[in-house]
Motif scaffolding. Structure first.
Motif, PDB file in Angstrom:
ATOM      1  N   THR A  72       0.842  -1.194   0.000  1.00 30.68           N
ATOM      2  CA  THR A  72       0.000   0.000   0.000  1.00 30.68           C
ATOM      3  C   THR A  72       0.876   1.242   0.000  1.00 30.68           C
ATOM      4  O   THR A  72       1.735   1.395   0.867  1.00 30.68           O
ATOM      5  CB  THR A  72      -0.928   0.015   1.234  1.00 30.68           C
ATOM      6  OG1 THR A  72      -1.737  -1.163   1.201  1.00 30.68           O
ATOM      7  CG2 THR A  72      -1.811   1.243   1.240  1.00 30.68           C
ATOM      8  N   THR A 125      -5.871  -1.485  -6.546  1.00 30.39           N
ATOM      9  CA  THR A 125      -6.814  -0.644  -5.811  1.00 30.39           C
ATOM     10  C   THR A 125      -6.322   0.793  -5.808  1.00 30.39           C
ATOM     11  O   THR A 125      -5.129   1.045  -5.643  1.00 30.39           O
ATOM     12  CB  THR A 125      -6.935  -1.115  -4.341  1.00 30.39           C
ATOM     13  OG1 THR A 125      -7.340  -2.483  -4.321  1.00 30.39           O
ATOM     14  CG2 THR A 125      -7.938  -0.282  -3.571  1.00 30.39           C
ATOM     15  N   TRP A 126      -7.250   1.730  -5.977  1.00 30.15           N
ATOM     16  CA  TRP A 126      -6.955   3.155  -5.822  1.00 30.15           C
ATOM     17  C   TRP A 126      -8.026   3.740  -4.914  1.00 30.15           C
ATOM     18  O   TRP A 126      -9.207   3.399  -5.035  1.00 30.15           O
ATOM     19  CB  TRP A 126      -6.977   3.863  -7.175  1.00 30.15           C
ATOM     20  CG  TRP A 126      -6.879   5.359  -7.060  1.00 30.15           C
ATOM     21  CD1 TRP A 126      -5.729   6.096  -6.989  1.00 30.15           C
ATOM     22  CD2 TRP A 126      -7.947   6.300  -6.981  1.00 30.15           C
ATOM     23  NE1 TRP A 126      -6.023   7.428  -6.880  1.00 30.15           N
ATOM     24  CE2 TRP A 126      -7.397   7.573  -6.861  1.00 30.15           C
ATOM     25  CE3 TRP A 126      -9.325   6.183  -6.986  1.00 30.15           C
ATOM     26  CZ2 TRP A 126      -8.156   8.732  -6.758  1.00 30.15           C
ATOM     27  CZ3 TRP A 126     -10.103   7.324  -6.886  1.00 30.15           C
ATOM     28  CH2 TRP A 126      -9.509   8.591  -6.784  1.00 30.15           C
ATOM     29  N   ARG A 127      -7.608   4.597  -4.006  1.00 30.70           N
ATOM     30  CA  ARG A 127      -8.544   5.317  -3.138  1.00 30.70           C
ATOM     31  C   ARG A 127      -8.200   6.795  -3.205  1.00 30.70           C
ATOM     32  O   ARG A 127      -7.041   7.171  -3.029  1.00 30.70           O
ATOM     33  CB  ARG A 127      -8.456   4.858  -1.680  1.00 30.70           C
ATOM     34  CG  ARG A 127      -8.871   3.423  -1.436  1.00 30.70           C
ATOM     35  CD  ARG A 127     -10.385   3.254  -1.547  1.00 30.70           C
ATOM     36  NE  ARG A 127     -10.772   1.879  -1.301  1.00 30.70           N
ATOM     37  CZ  ARG A 127     -11.086   1.001  -2.234  1.00 30.70           C
ATOM     38  NH1 ARG A 127     -11.041   1.341  -3.503  1.00 30.70           N
ATOM     39  NH2 ARG A 127     -11.452  -0.215  -1.922  1.00 30.70           N
ATOM     40  N   GLU A 141      -3.673  10.353  -1.651  1.00 22.90           N
ATOM     41  CA  GLU A 141      -4.320   9.248  -2.349  1.00 22.90           C
ATOM     42  C   GLU A 141      -3.624   7.944  -1.959  1.00 22.90           C
ATOM     43  O   GLU A 141      -2.497   7.952  -1.473  1.00 22.90           O
ATOM     44  CB  GLU A 141      -4.225   9.442  -3.864  1.00 22.90           C
ATOM     45  CG  GLU A 141      -4.953  10.674  -4.350  1.00 22.90           C
ATOM     46  CD  GLU A 141      -4.844  10.862  -5.847  1.00 22.90           C
ATOM     47  OE1 GLU A 141      -5.894  11.072  -6.479  1.00 22.90           O
ATOM     48  OE2 GLU A 141      -3.730  10.813  -6.378  1.00 22.90           O
ATOM     49  N   THR A 142      -4.310   6.833  -2.205  1.00 26.60           N
ATOM     50  CA  THR A 142      -3.770   5.513  -1.868  1.00 26.60           C
ATOM     51  C   THR A 142      -3.794   4.627  -3.101  1.00 26.60           C
ATOM     52  O   THR A 142      -4.779   4.599  -3.830  1.00 26.60           O
ATOM     53  CB  THR A 142      -4.617   4.864  -0.744  1.00 26.60           C
ATOM     54  OG1 THR A 142      -4.602   5.721   0.390  1.00 26.60           O
ATOM     55  CG2 THR A 142      -4.069   3.506  -0.361  1.00 26.60           C
TER      56      THR A 142
END
Length: 165
Positions: A72, A125-127, A141-142
């Protein structure tokens, strides 16, 4: 009797542990990125249990499948679209596998002391950054990466251009 040396340090000599805030992320093909956090670096080896015939009270274990933890990355949102475009390729089904390195620096913040190389990584995954009209935090952002292989290399392992953390 000749003195024996420990290749990873001298016996009886204290070595300060490294700090966790001097790091960088090197992503093949990405030149921009201000990474503030990197977590989840790890590997698990499945332990397969079996009992020996005639000695049922003893359970033996053999190494099985290897599974790498997801990495992550958290980074400050900017005008750069490089990480977003990489994620969009995964969304479109045309995964772009890249080599990624997590680089740890010594106490001076400049000398590389350790490097973890992740082979064939791609974003899964993007957050987006949480938005808060009453806050004053940096927008972060992640991005979560998966990969096929992990290698740990001590100082001097080489590499490509590094995006600072």
């Amino acid at each position: 009797m000749p003195e024996t040396r420990n290749p990873e340090g001298t016996t009886g000599q204290w070595s300060d542990p490294y700090t966790s805030f001097h790091f960088a992320i090197d992503i093949n093909g990405v030149t921009e990125g201000r990474f503030v956090e990197c977590s989840g670096l790890g590997v698990d080896v499945e332990a397969i249990k079996y009992r020996e015939a005639g000695a049922n009270q003893i359970v033996h274990r053999l190494p099985g499948r290897v599974e790498y933890a997801d990495l992550t990355l958290r980074y400050g949102m900017s005008r750069s679209m490089q990480l977003w475009r990489w994620m969009q390729a995964s969304v479109a089904g045309t995964v772009e596998r890249r080599n990624v390195s997590v680089v740890m620096f010594g106490h001076d913040g400049a000398t590389e002391v350790m490097r973890w190389n992740l082979r064939n990584a791609w974003p899964r995954t993007w957050r987006g950054a949480p938005l808060d009209a009453l806050g004053n935090q940096v927008a972060v952002e992640t991005l979560v990466l998966v990969f096929d292989e992990l290698e740990r290399v001590p100082a001097g392992g080489g590499g490509e251009a590094v995006a600072e953390g």
